[in-house]
Design a protein around this motif. Structure first.
Motif, PDB file in Angstrom:
ATOM      1  N   TYR A 141       0.854  -1.185   0.000  1.00  0.00           N
ATOM      2  CA  TYR A 141       0.000   0.000   0.000  1.00  0.00           C
ATOM      3  C   TYR A 141       0.894   1.240   0.000  1.00  0.00           C
ATOM      4  O   TYR A 141       1.947   1.257   0.661  1.00  0.00           O
ATOM      5  CB  TYR A 141      -0.915   0.034   1.221  1.00  0.00           C
ATOM      6  CG  TYR A 141      -2.080  -0.925   1.135  1.00  0.00           C
ATOM      7  CD1 TYR A 141      -3.337  -0.496   0.702  1.00  0.00           C
ATOM      8  CD2 TYR A 141      -1.926  -2.260   1.498  1.00  0.00           C
ATOM      9  CE1 TYR A 141      -4.407  -1.377   0.633  1.00  0.00           C
ATOM     10  CE2 TYR A 141      -2.987  -3.154   1.423  1.00  0.00           C
ATOM     11  CZ  TYR A 141      -4.221  -2.699   0.988  1.00  0.00           C
ATOM     12  OH  TYR A 141      -5.276  -3.581   0.916  1.00  0.00           O
ATOM     13  N   ASP A 161      -9.302  -0.160  -3.072  1.00  0.00           N
ATOM     14  CA  ASP A 161      -8.208   0.279  -3.942  1.00  0.00           C
ATOM     15  C   ASP A 161      -7.648   1.634  -3.514  1.00  0.00           C
ATOM     16  O   ASP A 161      -6.438   1.830  -3.466  1.00  0.00           O
ATOM     17  CB  ASP A 161      -8.657   0.341  -5.402  1.00  0.00           C
ATOM     18  CG  ASP A 161      -8.932  -1.043  -5.978  1.00  0.00           C
ATOM     19  OD1 ASP A 161      -8.227  -1.993  -5.592  1.00  0.00           O
ATOM     20  OD2 ASP A 161      -9.862  -1.181  -6.794  1.00  0.00           O
ATOM     21  N   ARG A 165      -0.703  -2.784  -7.233  1.00  0.00           N
ATOM     22  CA  ARG A 165      -0.966  -4.051  -7.903  1.00  0.00           C
ATOM     23  C   ARG A 165       0.111  -5.063  -7.534  1.00  0.00           C
ATOM     24  O   ARG A 165       1.260  -4.703  -7.325  1.00  0.00           O
ATOM     25  CB  ARG A 165      -0.984  -3.862  -9.417  1.00  0.00           C
ATOM     26  CG  ARG A 165      -2.169  -3.013  -9.897  1.00  0.00           C
ATOM     27  CD  ARG A 165      -2.229  -2.969 -11.410  1.00  0.00           C
ATOM     28  NE  ARG A 165      -3.381  -2.216 -11.879  1.00  0.00           N
ATOM     29  CZ  ARG A 165      -3.693  -2.074 -13.159  1.00  0.00           C
ATOM     30  NH1 ARG A 165      -2.932  -2.628 -14.086  1.00  0.00           N
ATOM     31  NH2 ARG A 165      -4.758  -1.374 -13.503  1.00  0.00           N
ATOM     32  N   SER A 213      -3.367   4.011  -1.232  1.00  0.00           N
ATOM     33  CA  SER A 213      -3.625   3.322  -2.503  1.00  0.00           C
ATOM     34  C   SER A 213      -3.032   1.917  -2.442  1.00  0.00           C
ATOM     35  O   SER A 213      -1.873   1.752  -2.052  1.00  0.00           O
ATOM     36  CB  SER A 213      -3.003   4.086  -3.674  1.00  0.00           C
ATOM     37  OG  SER A 213      -3.436   5.434  -3.692  1.00  0.00           O
ATOM     38  N   ARG A 214      -3.829   0.954  -2.834  1.00  0.00           N
ATOM     39  CA  ARG A 214      -3.323  -0.418  -2.891  1.00  0.00           C
ATOM     40  C   ARG A 214      -2.601  -0.626  -4.210  1.00  0.00           C
ATOM     41  O   ARG A 214      -3.150  -0.360  -5.283  1.00  0.00           O
ATOM     42  CB  ARG A 214      -4.466  -1.429  -2.755  1.00  0.00           C
ATOM     43  CG  ARG A 214      -3.967  -2.874  -2.740  1.00  0.00           C
ATOM     44  CD  ARG A 214      -5.048  -3.862  -2.365  1.00  0.00           C
ATOM     45  NE  ARG A 214      -6.199  -3.785  -3.263  1.00  0.00           N
ATOM     46  CZ  ARG A 214      -7.142  -4.714  -3.316  1.00  0.00           C
ATOM     47  NH1 ARG A 214      -7.075  -5.775  -2.529  1.00  0.00           N
ATOM     48  NH2 ARG A 214      -8.157  -4.588  -4.139  1.00  0.00           N
TER      49      ARG A 214
END
Length: 314
Positions: free
Chosen positions: A219, A286, A306, A303-304
């Motif tokens: 994150y 997200d 990818r 923010s997560r």
């Protein structure tokens, strides 16, 4: 001449015998004439024995390897490993670095001022070595209470415009520090670290016994409006079902920000519960934002990231 004549005699006798045989009996034509073994040429091979030679495939040209000068390689590697003060990574006057083995941590010092380097509680110094001990003072002291002392280094240069490196070996890890002397009153008052491996272990122990490898720490936390607040999260992670937002331990002494989920341009308050210095959200997301203030809100975005390609850590 005599030797050549003797060699030719067997050939003439053979031709004469063949002629006599053909004239004397027609049945000889139906049978293949047998050749004496001593007249078979030793170098003749049967047709089945004629195997074409094996031909190796042509060698593929090797790609030329890019040659990099050793100094250029060192400069590039050190530049990639260097960590500098980040406006979003301060807690008051303390620069908080995330510890990583092999990283180079910059500490800015100024003549007439002391810069301090604070270690983890209970961490003991084994060796301190500086590249320039003539123009730099590096001393060790202890802070905190007797039950949980903290080692602190005091760093001071004799003049501006000089640099050196400090290798700090403890009973837990090794710190690679680059000390930079600058002119004026701007300097690193205190430098400390966050330790992902111990935070992860502590989180795993406090989250229902979830295995460490099952936790996702990918994150990103960034301040998108206003100055970095003292309540800025130090860690965000999930266990595949719930998301945990972890704040500094002193979050209880100040007003805590509410958490909002962002979906494009829409922002909505999300339900969460407070467990110590964490928010626990019973879902994954997200993008989320922590907001506090009136017209001039301070906004910290979470923010997560990818996941990496297969084979890499989460």
């Amino acid at each position: 001449m005599k030797r050549a004549f003797l060699v030719a005699l067997p050939a003439l006798a053979l031709l004469s015998a063949c002629a006599t045989t053909l004239e004397g009996s027609a049945t000889v034509l139906d049978a293949a004439p047998s050749t004496p073994d001593h007249l078979i040429a030793p170098n003749l091979l049967a047709a089945d024995d004629l195997v074409p030679p094996q031909v190796d495939p042509p060698l593929q040209p090797q790609r030329a390897r890019r040659v990099v000068a050793p100094i250029s390689a060192l400069t590039s590697a050190n530049s990639e490993a260097r960590r500098r003060p980040d406006p979003d990574a301060f807690v008051d006057a303390t620069q908080m670095y995330d510890y990583a083995p092999g990283a180079l941590y910059e500490v800015y010092a100024a003549p007439g001022y002391l810069s301090t380097i604070l270690l983890e509680p209970g961490e003991a110094v084994v060796t301190i070595a500086a590249g320039d001990t003539t123009r730099w003072m590096v001393e060790e002291t202890t802070s905190g209470d007797l039950a949980e002392p903290r080692t602190m280094l005091l760093v001071k240069p004799t003049r501006a415009g000089i640099r050196t490196n400090i290798v700090l070996a403890t009973d837990r890890r090794t710190y690679l520090i680059e000390a930079v002397a600058v002119q004026g009153g701007a300097y690193s008052a205190q430098t400390a670290w966050r330790y992902p491996e111990q935070t992860a272990r502590r989180n795993a122990e406090n989250i229902g016994g979830v295995a460490l490898e099952e936790l996702n720490f990918r994150y990103r936390v960034e301040t998108v409006r206003g100055r970095a607040p003292h309540w800025r999260p130090v860690r965000v992670f999930d266990d595949g079902r719930r998301t945990y937002v972890e704040f500094p331990l002193d979050i209880a002494t100040s007003e805590a920000p509410p958490l909002f989920l962002r979906d494009g341009a829409d922002v909505a308050l999300v339900n969460y519960r407070v467990a110590g210095n964490r928010y626990v959200v019973d879902r994954l997301f997200d993008v989320a934002e922590l907001r506090l203030g009136g017209q001039r809100q301070t906004i910290v975005r979470i923010s997560r990231e990818r996941p990496r390609a297969r084979g890499g850590p989460r």
